[in-house]
Design a protein around this motif. Structure first.
Motif, PDB file in Angstrom:
ATOM      1  N   GLU A 187       0.866  -1.177   0.000  1.00 40.24           N
ATOM      2  CA  GLU A 187       0.000   0.000   0.000  1.00 40.24           C
ATOM      3  C   GLU A 187       0.902   1.225   0.000  1.00 40.24           C
ATOM      4  OE1 GLU A 187      -2.444   2.408  -0.425  1.00 40.24           O
ATOM      5  OE2 GLU A 187      -3.714   0.796   0.320  1.00 40.24           O
ATOM      6  N   ARG A 247      -0.176   4.457  -0.209  1.00 36.50           N
ATOM      7  CA  ARG A 247      -0.802   5.667   0.320  1.00 36.50           C
ATOM      8  C   ARG A 247      -0.216   5.964   1.696  1.00 36.50           C
ATOM      9  NH1 ARG A 247      -6.925   4.556   0.611  1.00 36.50           N
ATOM     10  NH2 ARG A 247      -6.137   2.553   1.302  1.00 36.50           N
ATOM     11  N   PRO A 280       4.528   4.743   2.109  1.00 36.10           N
ATOM     12  CA  PRO A 280       4.035   5.823   1.240  1.00 36.10           C
ATOM     13  C   PRO A 280       5.018   6.136   0.109  1.00 36.10           C
ATOM     14  CG  PRO A 280       3.824   6.431   3.547  1.00 36.10           C
ATOM     15  CD  PRO A 280       4.646   5.181   3.499  1.00 36.10           C
ATOM     16  N   TYR A 281       4.450   6.326  -1.088  1.00 33.99           N
ATOM     17  CA  TYR A 281       5.247   6.725  -2.245  1.00 33.99           C
ATOM     18  C   TYR A 281       5.354   8.249  -2.305  1.00 33.99           C
ATOM     19  CZ  TYR A 281       6.853   6.936  -7.104  1.00 33.99           C
ATOM     20  OH  TYR A 281       7.573   7.173  -8.243  1.00 33.99           O
ATOM     21  N   CYS A 327      -2.772   2.094  -4.481  1.00 32.58           N
ATOM     22  CA  CYS A 327      -2.905   3.416  -3.864  1.00 32.58           C
ATOM     23  C   CYS A 327      -4.383   3.792  -3.901  1.00 32.58           C
ATOM     24  CB  CYS A 327      -2.030   4.443  -4.595  1.00 32.58           C
ATOM     25  SG  CYS A 327      -2.516   4.725  -6.305  1.00 32.58           S
ATOM     26  N   GLN A 328      -4.714   5.056  -4.005  1.00 33.33           N
ATOM     27  CA  GLN A 328      -6.114   5.466  -4.034  1.00 33.33           C
ATOM     28  C   GLN A 328      -6.729   5.326  -5.429  1.00 33.33           C
ATOM     29  OE1 GLN A 328      -8.114   6.095  -1.511  1.00 33.33           O
ATOM     30  NE2 GLN A 328      -9.857   6.490  -2.861  1.00 33.33           N
ATOM     31  N   ARG A 335      -0.241   6.823  -8.084  1.00 36.06           N
ATOM     32  CA  ARG A 335       0.963   6.644  -7.261  1.00 36.06           C
ATOM     33  C   ARG A 335       1.494   5.221  -7.366  1.00 36.06           C
ATOM     34  NH1 ARG A 335      -1.227   8.948  -1.673  1.00 36.06           N
ATOM     35  NH2 ARG A 335      -3.195   8.548  -2.726  1.00 36.06           N
ATOM     36  N   SER A 336       0.584   4.251  -7.412  1.00 36.82           N
ATOM     37  CA  SER A 336       1.045   2.859  -7.492  1.00 36.82           C
ATOM     38  C   SER A 336       1.741   2.578  -8.821  1.00 36.82           C
ATOM     39  CB  SER A 336      -0.114   1.881  -7.263  1.00 36.82           C
ATOM     40  OG  SER A 336      -1.123   2.040  -8.229  1.00 36.82           O
ATOM     41  N   GLY A 356      -6.660   1.550  -8.255  1.00 41.83           N
ATOM     42  CA  GLY A 356      -6.420   1.646  -6.828  1.00 41.83           C
ATOM     43  C   GLY A 356      -7.591   1.246  -5.943  1.00 41.83           C
TER      44      GLY A 356
END
Length: 163
Positions: A72, A74, A93-94, A126-127, A131-132, A153
């Motif tokens: 994850e 986020r 977190p990224y 991610c959301q 980001r992922s 996400g």
């Protein structure tokens, strides 16, 4: 960094298609390349020539249920609001949210290497999938061999009823 679409992953046959395969597929199905819906697009970083694999939430759920860890990316605060259902969740977190805007975690790869091995099979989420995708690209370019970006996400996870 410019990304070019060089290959596609055909979800039904579970194979990577080359540019010539894509043309044959489109010709045989009266489909234009920009209209392909049942193929999942993968990007290849032109400098590293590594493939980032993106899977839909249903495939991600299958991978998680088979024991793949969920990375994850986020923030911890976002994670507390809900996350994909997985036996093992690693939260790194990224990006960080700062008053001046988003900032990429400068130690992201280092932190993932401390928690996971390059041979681990990971589903990255991610959301919304943005980001992922960046995180998965960084991991693939670092030498991770079995990482899967979860398309859409956590928002897609909830929308598709995967909870």
């Amino acid at each position: 960094m410019a990304l070019r679409i060089r290959k596609l992953w055909h979800l039904e046959s579970d194979k990577i298609l080359s540019a010539s395969d894509m043309s044959r597929y489109c010709y045989g199905h009266s489909t234009k390349l920009h209209e392909i819906k049942l193929l999942r697009v993968f990007f290849i970083n032109s400098s590293a020539a590594e493939i980032v694999i993106t899977v839909d939430v249903h495939k991600a759920k299958d991978l998680l249920q088979s024991g793949h860890p969920y990375l994850e990316v986020r923030t911890e605060e976002e994670l507390k609001k809900g996350h994909a259902d997985a036996e093992k969740i690693v939260n790194i977190p990224y990006m960080f949210f700062k008053p001046e805007g988003r900032m990429k975690n400068p130690r992201f790869v280092e932190e993932v290497l401390a928690a996971c091995n390059k041979d681990d099979h990971l589903v990255v989420g991610c959301q919304s999938g943005v980001r992922s995708l960046g995180a998965t690209t960084d991991l693939v370019n670092t030498g991770f061999k079995h990482v899967f970006n979860m398309d859409g996400g956590y928002a897609a996870w909830v929308e598709k009823g995967s909870l």
